[in-house]
Every structure is written in C-alpha cells, then in structure tokens.
Design an enzyme around this catalytic site. Structure first.
Site, mmCIF file in Angstrom:
data_model
loop_
_atom_site.group_PDB
_atom_site.id
_atom_site.type_symbol
_atom_site.label_atom_id
_atom_site.label_comp_id
_atom_site.label_asym_id
_atom_site.label_seq_id
_atom_site.Cartn_x
_atom_site.Cartn_y
_atom_site.Cartn_z
ATOM 1 N N HIS A 279 -4.948 -1.196 -4.971
ATOM 2 C CA HIS A 279 -4.207 0.066 -4.950
ATOM 3 C C HIS A 279 -3.122 0.042 -3.871
ATOM 4 O O HIS A 279 -2.802 1.061 -3.254
ATOM 5 C CB HIS A 279 -5.158 1.249 -4.742
ATOM 6 C CG HIS A 279 -4.879 2.416 -5.635
ATOM 7 N ND1 HIS A 279 -5.510 2.584 -6.842
ATOM 8 C CD2 HIS A 279 -4.035 3.479 -5.512
ATOM 9 C CE1 HIS A 279 -5.090 3.705 -7.418
ATOM 10 N NE2 HIS A 279 -4.178 4.254 -6.640
ATOM 11 N N ARG A 282 -3.832 1.704 -0.535
ATOM 12 C CA ARG A 282 -3.881 3.160 -0.442
ATOM 13 C C ARG A 282 -5.298 3.734 -0.508
ATOM 14 O O ARG A 282 -5.471 4.940 -0.345
ATOM 15 C CB ARG A 282 -3.032 3.771 -1.569
ATOM 16 C CG ARG A 282 -1.558 3.514 -1.390
ATOM 17 C CD ARG A 282 -0.757 3.852 -2.634
ATOM 18 N NE ARG A 282 -0.603 5.270 -2.889
ATOM 19 C CZ ARG A 282 0.308 6.053 -2.318
ATOM 20 N NH1 ARG A 282 1.133 5.547 -1.403
ATOM 21 N NH2 ARG A 282 0.407 7.324 -2.641
#
Length: 379
Positions: A279, A282
């Site tokens: 991700h 994140r």
C-alpha cells in the site's frame, strides 16, 4: 519551453504537483503512516537492485510490451487505484480512465473514488479494473459487483491489506477529514492554490459517490483517517475470497500480498493474479519493501504477479520485472502527473516512462522485458 524540457522526470511532476495543490491535499497524496519507514524502505530497497549492462548488441528498438490476462499491453505499467482521486484534482478519475484508454493500459477505479462506476462508463477503455474494499453485507457486495460489471469493468481487484484504518499521522496533522470539510485553516491553504480552487469550485467538494447508495454519508465517530466506507466494510478472510471467486466472472486479482505462503494458497483457490503491494507504505510501518519479498513470491507461485510500492520510473519497472514481476502498477505517480498538468499529465508521464524504459533497456542490451539479466544487490 516544451514539457520534455520542463518535466523530464517524475520528480519534476511531483514538484509541480506540490506547488499546485493545497497542503492538506498534498499530505493526503504523498504521506505514508508512522514515521514513514516503509515508504522510505520501498525506495531504498529498489535502489539496491542492480542490473548489469551488456554490450555489442548493435542497433535495436526495445519491445516495451507486456502480456497479462491474454492481452498484450504496449507498456508494462498500469494505473493503480487511489481513493478520492477527485480530491487531488477535480475529475481526476475521468481524466485517468480516458488516458488509460488512449495509452492502452489498465485503469483501476477505487471503491472510494469520487465517482461511481456508472459515472465514467463512457470514458472506459477495454482494460477497466474495479478495486473492491470488501463490504460486510453480501447484498451490498453483490450489488457492487453488478454495478462494476454493468459499467464495463472486466477485472476485479480485492484489496486485502487494509483490515483496519491506519493512522497516517501526516494526513491527520494536515486537518483533512473524510468527507473533506473546508475549515478556515484549510480555506487559507486553498486560497494559495487558485488553479485547484477554481477547478474544484466548478465540480464541488468530492465525496465517495459509489457509497451513496449504501449509506447516509455520515462517518460517525470514525478516526479522521477512516471514512464512511469503514462502516460498510469488513476484514476479509479466505472464505470471503472464495465467495468472490465464485461470484465474479473474469480475472480476479488479490492486492496486498507480501508472503509466499499466501500467494501459494491463493493460487490453489483459483485467483488469476497476485498483486504484491504494501500500500505504498500507507498501512504498516514495520513491513518489508515489496521488492524484497517479490523474488520469494515469484518462486512460490506460477500466477502472474503485479507489483507496486515505491516505483518512480522506468528503471524501477525493470528492477521489478528482473525480480519476478509480470506487470507493474503505479498510483501516486499518475496523480502527481494529473495535479501537475491536468489532463495532459498522464500522457506525459507515459512518455517519460517509455523513454526511461528504452534508455535503460538499451544499456542492458535487452530487446524485451524477458532479457534483463539477473539482478544483484548493490552496496
């Protein structure tokens, strides 16, 4: 001065984007979570992947194409999903979908985009993918699949690495909430970015339009980094994957894989591809860089492997292919391009990536993406 002279690299588009959008929007796009160690690790680990130049190959034009799901794509890179793209630049989802259709690469729409699937059906090319954050309610689940399929999305991507909302401290400090509320502090930032402000004034403040049909739009007492979608979603398990595999006719991809044993089990369940991703740093700040886990996952499965997190140019794409990827997806990069140049941005980024791929493949003597040589660890 033309675009090639002013913006020869993604870093130039990134700098231009930061100068054009309000700080709270920049923090949403650019931030990771924690102290951003995983985001930094992604970059550092890619920089450690070496490839050896090869000489005396004569003149040739490298073949930049890559095959996936029975399609031959002119570039080995697609557009990864980013939630609330329309906050980064108004109408970003439509611009990106149209650009993907022109360029001939996949475009992935997020469940938490600022448009619903049917809103951009007319803009989609033949390689439209829908990314699902997993709804808890099976009726909502079925309806989302129906809407995505009806709008023309052919590939389903289930994101599995967001079991809970991450903290994303930079985003929290910026004052951004979901849905966005223009406080006096944020309005002061907007006032310094007139192009963004004028474009947003024409469109109105964004919201997650696909979810309108399933909620009243209120987020209750959720953390500022969460949103109304968290009231609807669940943390999926293996049975959830099996249900979706049965329900979706078409390529089915699992995004957020970081362990070889998970890739092997997913292959046994009949998914069509593995998407190696953290991700972009994140979600979790103590995990490995994706390029570090890619080779072992390649060994564990015969499925096509998509790759993201930290990719900043053509050389990084080659590093990923040499390490076992079959396709690369980029999220932030396309949004830097949109924020920097509006509708012209994606085409210019595709040009940057193409030229970078050609230059580096020429140094490697690689006529295509299967001839990159064996990667090694740079010191």
């Amino acid at each position: 001065m033309d675009l090639n002279t002013r913006y020869p690299a993604l870093s130039d588009l990134r700098a231009r984007a930061q100068a054009r959008i309000p700080k709270f929007v920049w923090e949403y796009l650019d931030s990771g979570t924690g102290v951003e160690a995983t985001k930094t690790r992604n970059r550092m680990a890619l920089d450690r992947v070496g490839l050896t130049p090869s000489i005396l190959h004569g003149e040739f034009t490298p073949d930049l194409s890559a095959s996936l799901f029975g399609h031959q794509f002119p570039l080995p890179v697609g557009i990864a999903p980013v939630g609330m793209s329309g906050l980064i630049w108004p109408d970003a989802e439509r611009m990106l979908a149209q650009a993907a259709a022109r360029i001939g690469v996949p475009y992935t729409l997020s469940t938490v985009a600022t448009v619903a699937p049917e809103d951009i059906a007319d803009a989609l090319g033949p390689h439209a993918w829908f990314q699902m954050y997993p709804p808890r309610d099976p009726d909502i689940r079925s309806d989302m699949l129906r809407r995505a399929r009806g709008a023309g999305f052919s590939t389903l991507v289930l994101t599995v690495d967001v079991p809970v909302a991450s903290r994303r401290e930079r985003q929290t400090r910026s004052g951004l909430t979901n849905p966005p509320k223009l406080t006096p502090r944020l309005m002061a930032q907007v006032a310094t970015r007139p192009a963004w402000a004028m474009a947003m004034a024409r469109r109105g403040m964004p919201r997650m339009r696909m979810l309108d049909a399933y909620s009243d739009g209120t987020a209750g007492n959720l953390p500022t980094t969460a949103h109304v979608g968290y009231l609807l979603r669940t943390s999926p398990d293996w049975d959830y994957v099996a249900w979706l595999r049965d329900a979706w006719e078409g390529p089915f991809v699992i995004k957020g894989v970081q362990r070889p044993k998970d890739a092997k089990r997913l292959e046994g369940m009949g998914v069509d591809a593995i998407w190696v991703s953290n991700h972009a740093g994140r979600q979790f700040d103590a995990g490995p860089a994706t390029i570090e886990v890619l080779p072992a996952i390649r060994t564990a499965t015969t499925l096509p492997i998509l790759f993201d997190s930290g990719v900043e140019g053509g050389l990084d794409i080659l590093r990923a292919f040499a390490s076992g990827a079959d396709f690369v997806m980029m999220g932030r990069a396309w949004h830097y391009a949109i924020a920097a140049l509006g509708a012209r941005g994606p085409d210019h980024l595709a040009h940057i990536l193409s030229e970078d791929l050609r230059a580096n493949m020429g140094q490697l003597g690689a006529h295509d993406l299967t001839a990159l040589g064996t990667p090694f660890a740079l010191r």
